[in-house]
Design an enzyme around this catalytic site. Structure first.
Site, PDB file in Angstrom:
ATOM      1  N   LYS A 139      27.791  44.077  45.497  1.00 21.29           N
ATOM      2  CA  LYS A 139      27.594  42.992  45.940  1.00 21.29           C
ATOM      3  C   LYS A 139      26.443  42.308  46.087  1.00 21.29           C
ATOM      4  O   LYS A 139      26.008  43.426  47.358  1.00 21.29           O
ATOM      5  CB  LYS A 139      28.828  42.570  46.863  1.00 21.29           C
ATOM      6  CG  LYS A 139      30.060  42.620  45.960  1.00 21.29           C
ATOM      7  CD  LYS A 139      30.970  41.665  47.388  1.00 21.29           C
ATOM      8  CE  LYS A 139      33.505  42.125  46.264  1.00 21.29           C
ATOM      9  NZ  LYS A 139      32.762  41.554  45.722  1.00 21.29           N
TER      10      LYS A 139
ATOM     11  N   ARG B 121      42.190  43.551  40.375  1.00 16.93           N
ATOM     12  CA  ARG B 121      43.101  43.416  39.065  1.00 16.93           C
ATOM     13  C   ARG B 121      43.797  44.552  38.707  1.00 16.93           C
ATOM     14  O   ARG B 121      45.182  45.060  37.437  1.00 16.93           O
ATOM     15  CB  ARG B 121      42.505  42.467  37.928  1.00 16.93           C
ATOM     16  CG  ARG B 121      41.236  43.264  37.176  1.00 16.93           C
ATOM     17  CD  ARG B 121      40.688  42.070  36.743  1.00 16.93           C
ATOM     18  NE  ARG B 121      39.963  40.925  37.755  1.00 16.93           N
ATOM     19  CZ  ARG B 121      39.289  40.417  36.848  1.00 16.93           C
ATOM     20  NH1 ARG B 121      39.113  40.035  35.724  1.00 16.93           N
ATOM     21  NH2 ARG B 121      38.865  39.362  37.768  1.00 16.93           N
TER      22      ARG B 121
END
Length: 513
Positions: free
Chosen positions: A287, A361
């Site tokens: 990130k 996910r």
């Protein structure tokens, strides 16, 4: 946590640090100023019926979240009156909305931090209103001080204030079964919700997958919930490639925790699955600066599931609930999963990892397939899954997707009932093609636009055939980076806990089919 009591005492004679009353915004040319809400009649009478005028002189309008403090009238044992805004006054003969009461009680509780006792003289029409005010008080009085040395640090001790110690709800009847039940339910739900907030706020160096699993195990023993923890060896043996892949870059090994609450008379089984990334650096797809600081909150979905299962057990709901906490830490290292790697999931499907920051996910996929093997009546997963959902719905609303429109609508209605903002979202079939991979069965990324919906479509691939399923993307409301509002504190919020508990109650009552 703040102690709650029901009291039929009159406000003037009650010993307390403050009397809390409600004030609403009037409407129309003859009632444009603040309007004193029901419950405050004794206080208004002590001001010779001119309390609304006094409040208006002090600048009060009755707007939601507004707090106005004024000295109590002569003869009152409490020295202070706290008028809290309820927003627009309801139409004639209509009652105040439960969420308005919940927010007002939360604002007042926070404003009274440091006080020993407050009496809440807000509108209480029925047991539902009592529950709403009770929840608001308990939610609003929350504070996270575990890492503040108030005993030794002089400056912290000077600035810090303990939460409101006791709240008496005036108009509540201590011997009324419904009133008592409302207080007991509020206490059980909010205690667990606040535990979820604590977990979310805990620094990631102290909350690892292993320590989270230990906390869940201890809670299970306390509340009669069976807990099974799969460590890295069990995950490897079982073939949980998604959870193992995400956790492979961290020194803190992943865990899959199964919480099983059963009721002897239950004929419905609800499975709840929570994303539990105890810290999300993005992995190899690191990130950018400015996006890492709050990533301790990426386990908010698992915290919500954990809290909801324990709350259901404490309430003794007549439904079987299985909670799955998919726990991992997503870190970059020489052993971390790389963009381009292919993982074999617990379901047997292969996933090409195109972005290691789309890790939630992957852990959810394994947990969803594990939950599916038990053939529950419905599965609901909860996750801080995508920034795309925040862009779509903002910071206070979570998205709801699913494979059954009626079930999705039921969840949205349950959320509205308990005061959580949600919005139904679609799963457009044309977006599925974007996840086609030349190497594996599916990729973990698809089209950039509609990214929150793409994530939902990915998860759907790992739900067992014929099982009703819904996905709650709580990326927006799970962590409040701004100032507190209503009963919502800065930091972890416990988003979706109340919706999940309400869903469990509706399932137990047979109201979800």
């Amino acid at each position: 946590m703040t102690a709650l009591t029901l009291s039929t005492a009159a406000a003037p004679g009650l010993r307390a640090d403050a009397i809390v009353i409600g004030v609403a915004k009037g409407s129309g040319p003859k009632a444009a100023g603040p309007v004193v809400a029901p419950g405050a009649e004794a206080v208004d009478k002590a001001y010779d019926g001119k309390l609304a005028g006094v409040l208006e002189t002090l600048g009060a309008s009755g707007a939601e979240g507004e707090v106005t403090k004024l000295p109590a009238p002569a003869g009152f044992k409490a020295p202070l009156v706290v008028a809290v805004g309820l927003g627009a006054a309801p139409e004639k003969d209509a009652e105040y909305d439960g969420e308005a009461l919940r927010k007002a009680a939360g604002v007042a509780a926070r404003a009274l931090a440091g006080s020993k006792k407050a009496a809440f003289a807000l509108p209480l029409g029925d047991a539902g209103d009592i529950g709403a005010v009770a929840e608001g008080v308990l939610l609003g009085a929350y504070s996270f001080d575990a890492y503040k040395d108030n005993g030794k640090n002089v400056q912290a001790k000077k600035n810090g204030k303990a939460p409101l110690a006791e709240a008496a709800l005036l108009g509540g009847k201590p011997r009324d079964k419904e009133h008592k039940a409302a207080i007991e339910r509020a206490t059980a739900v909010v205690e667990e919700l606040n535990r979820a907030r604590d977990l979310i706020n805990t620094p990631p160096n102290d909350l690892t997958p292993e320590s989270f699993a230990a906390i869940a195990t201890a809670a299970g023993k306390e509340h009669g919930i069976k807990v099974q923890v799969l460590d890295e060896k069990a995950l490897t043996k079982g073939g949980y490639g998604g959870i193992l892949g995400v956790g492979s870059g961290s020194a803190a090994a992943p865990r899959l925790v199964k919480l099983s609450y059963t009721h002897s008379k239950a004929d419905k089984h609800l499975a709840l699955v929570g994303k539990g990334i105890t810290y999300d650096s993005g992995g190899i797809s690191l990130k950018p600066a400015g996006h890492n600081e709050t990533m301790k909150c990426d386990m908010s979905g698992a915290a919500a599931v954990f809290a909801a299962v324990v709350a259901a057990a404490r309430l003794g709901l007549q439904v079987n609930i299985t909670g799955w906490l998919a726990l991992a830490e997503n870190m970059p290292s020489g052993s971390a999963v790389r963009p381009g790697d292919v993982l074999r999931m617990y379901s047997g499907k292969t996933v090409e990892v195109l972005n290691t920051d789309a890790e939630g996910r992957l852990v959810l996929a394994d947990a969803l397939w594990a939950a599916s093997q038990e053939k529950p009546d419905a599965i609901v997963d909860v996750a801080t899954l995508t920034g795309a959902m925040v862009l779509a719905l903002g910071n206070r609303t979570f998205g709801v997707m699913g494979n059954d429109d009626a079930f999705r609508s039921a969840i949205v209605e349950a959320a509205e009932e308990v005061g959580e903002a949600s919005w139904p979202m679609p799963l457009p079939e044309h977006l599925r093609k974007g996840m086609d991979s030349p190497t594996a069965d599916i990729a973990n990324m698809g089209e950039r636009m509609g990214g929150g919906l793409v994530a939902g479509l990915f998860l759907r691939e790992f739900v067992g055939e014929g099982i009703t399923w819904a996905h709650l993307d709580i990326a927006g409301p799970a962590f409040n980076e701004g100032g507190p509002f209503g009963y919502t504190p800065k930091g972890g919020t416990g988003s979706a806990v109340r919706t999940l508990v309400r869903l469990a109650e509706l399932t137990a009552a047979g109201d979800l089919g």
